[in-house]
Design a protein around this motif. Structure first.
Motif, short mmCIF file in Angstrom:
data_model
loop_
_atom_site.label_atom_id
_atom_site.label_comp_id
_atom_site.label_asym_id
_atom_site.label_seq_id
_atom_site.Cartn_x
_atom_site.Cartn_y
_atom_site.Cartn_z
N TRP A 187 0.82 -1.21 0.00
CA TRP A 187 0.00 0.00 0.00
C TRP A 187 0.86 1.26 0.00
N ASP A 188 1.96 1.21 0.69
CA ASP A 188 2.87 2.35 0.73
C ASP A 188 3.44 2.61 -0.67
N ASN A 189 3.88 1.55 -1.36
CA ASN A 189 4.40 1.69 -2.72
C ASN A 189 3.31 2.16 -3.69
N LEU A 190 2.11 1.65 -3.49
CA LEU A 190 1.00 2.05 -4.36
C LEU A 190 0.71 3.54 -4.20
N VAL A 191 0.68 4.04 -2.99
CA VAL A 191 0.42 5.46 -2.74
C VAL A 191 1.54 6.30 -3.32
N LYS A 192 2.79 5.88 -3.13
CA LYS A 192 3.91 6.63 -3.68
C LYS A 192 3.85 6.66 -5.21
N SER A 193 3.49 5.53 -5.79
CA SER A 193 3.38 5.47 -7.25
C SER A 193 2.30 6.41 -7.75
N LYS A 194 1.17 6.45 -7.05
CA LYS A 194 0.09 7.36 -7.46
C LYS A 194 0.52 8.81 -7.34
N ALA A 214 0.75 11.37 -10.42
CA ALA A 214 0.04 12.65 -10.36
C ALA A 214 0.99 13.81 -10.62
N GLN A 215 2.20 13.74 -10.07
CA GLN A 215 3.18 14.80 -10.29
C GLN A 215 3.60 14.85 -11.77
N GLU A 216 3.82 13.69 -12.36
CA GLU A 216 4.20 13.64 -13.76
C GLU A 216 3.08 14.18 -14.66
N ALA A 247 0.82 16.36 -13.76
CA ALA A 247 0.75 17.81 -13.55
C ALA A 247 1.85 18.51 -14.36
N THR A 248 3.05 17.96 -14.37
CA THR A 248 4.15 18.53 -15.15
C THR A 248 3.81 18.50 -16.64
N LEU A 249 3.31 17.36 -17.10
CA LEU A 249 2.92 17.24 -18.50
C LEU A 249 1.80 18.22 -18.84
N GLY A 250 0.86 18.39 -17.95
CA GLY A 250 -0.25 19.34 -18.16
C GLY A 250 0.26 20.77 -18.29
N ARG A 251 1.25 21.15 -17.47
CA ARG A 251 1.81 22.50 -17.57
C ARG A 251 2.52 22.69 -18.91
N LYS A 252 3.26 21.65 -19.33
CA LYS A 252 3.95 21.74 -20.61
C LYS A 252 2.93 21.86 -21.75
N LEU A 253 1.88 21.08 -21.70
CA LEU A 253 0.86 21.13 -22.74
C LEU A 253 0.12 22.47 -22.73
N GLU A 254 -0.09 23.03 -21.56
CA GLU A 254 -0.77 24.33 -21.48
C GLU A 254 0.08 25.42 -22.15
N SER A 255 1.37 25.43 -21.88
CA SER A 255 2.23 26.43 -22.53
C SER A 255 2.29 26.19 -24.03
N PHE A 256 2.33 24.93 -24.45
CA PHE A 256 2.33 24.60 -25.87
C PHE A 256 1.03 25.06 -26.51
N ARG A 257 -0.10 24.84 -25.84
CA ARG A 257 -1.40 25.26 -26.35
C ARG A 257 -1.46 26.78 -26.52
#
Length: 122
Positions: free
Chosen positions: A9-16, A20-22, A24-34
């Protein structure tokens, strides 16, 4: 829970959290690209509008030049025909003069029309 279950469960939470962080980073990159693409799109639209207006203006000038040229040719034809039909005398001299002026005007209109055509082709 066993230590294996807690670790799972600890690994599962860390993975999630990592996913989520990845995302969010991808979303910011896509927003600037848009935003960048939106700006490029607006710039291209403005350029297309400018070029359309330029093309319309050139077409207008070309058509007006063509009409003037055709009219000058018809006028010259009529003047030459009138000159050729006339008999000798003072009227003949006037008709010769008018025909010469009309032919000069037609040649000048042809030169100007050719110049407009060459400018349009550039």
């Amino acid at each position: 829970l066993t230590s294996f279950g807690v670790m799972f469960w600890d690994n599962l939470v860390k993975s999630k959290v990592i996913v989520a962080q990845e995302l969010a980073t991808l979303g910011r990159k896509l927003e600037s690209f848009r935003k960048e693409q939106k700006h490029v799109h607006r710039t291209m639209q403005a350029e297309v509008t400018r070029l359309d207006k330029l093309l319309d203006a050139q077409d207008f000038v070309l058509q007006r030049s063509r009409q003037k040229y055709l009219k000058a040719c018809k006028d010259a034809e009529r003047a030459v025909e009138a000159r050729d039909r006339s008999r000798a005398g003072p009227e003949k001299a006037k008709l010769i003069s008018r025909a010469n002026v009309a032919m000069y005007t037609a040649f000048e209109a042809e030169r100007l029309h050719r110049q407009v055509v060459d400018e349009t082709r550039k």
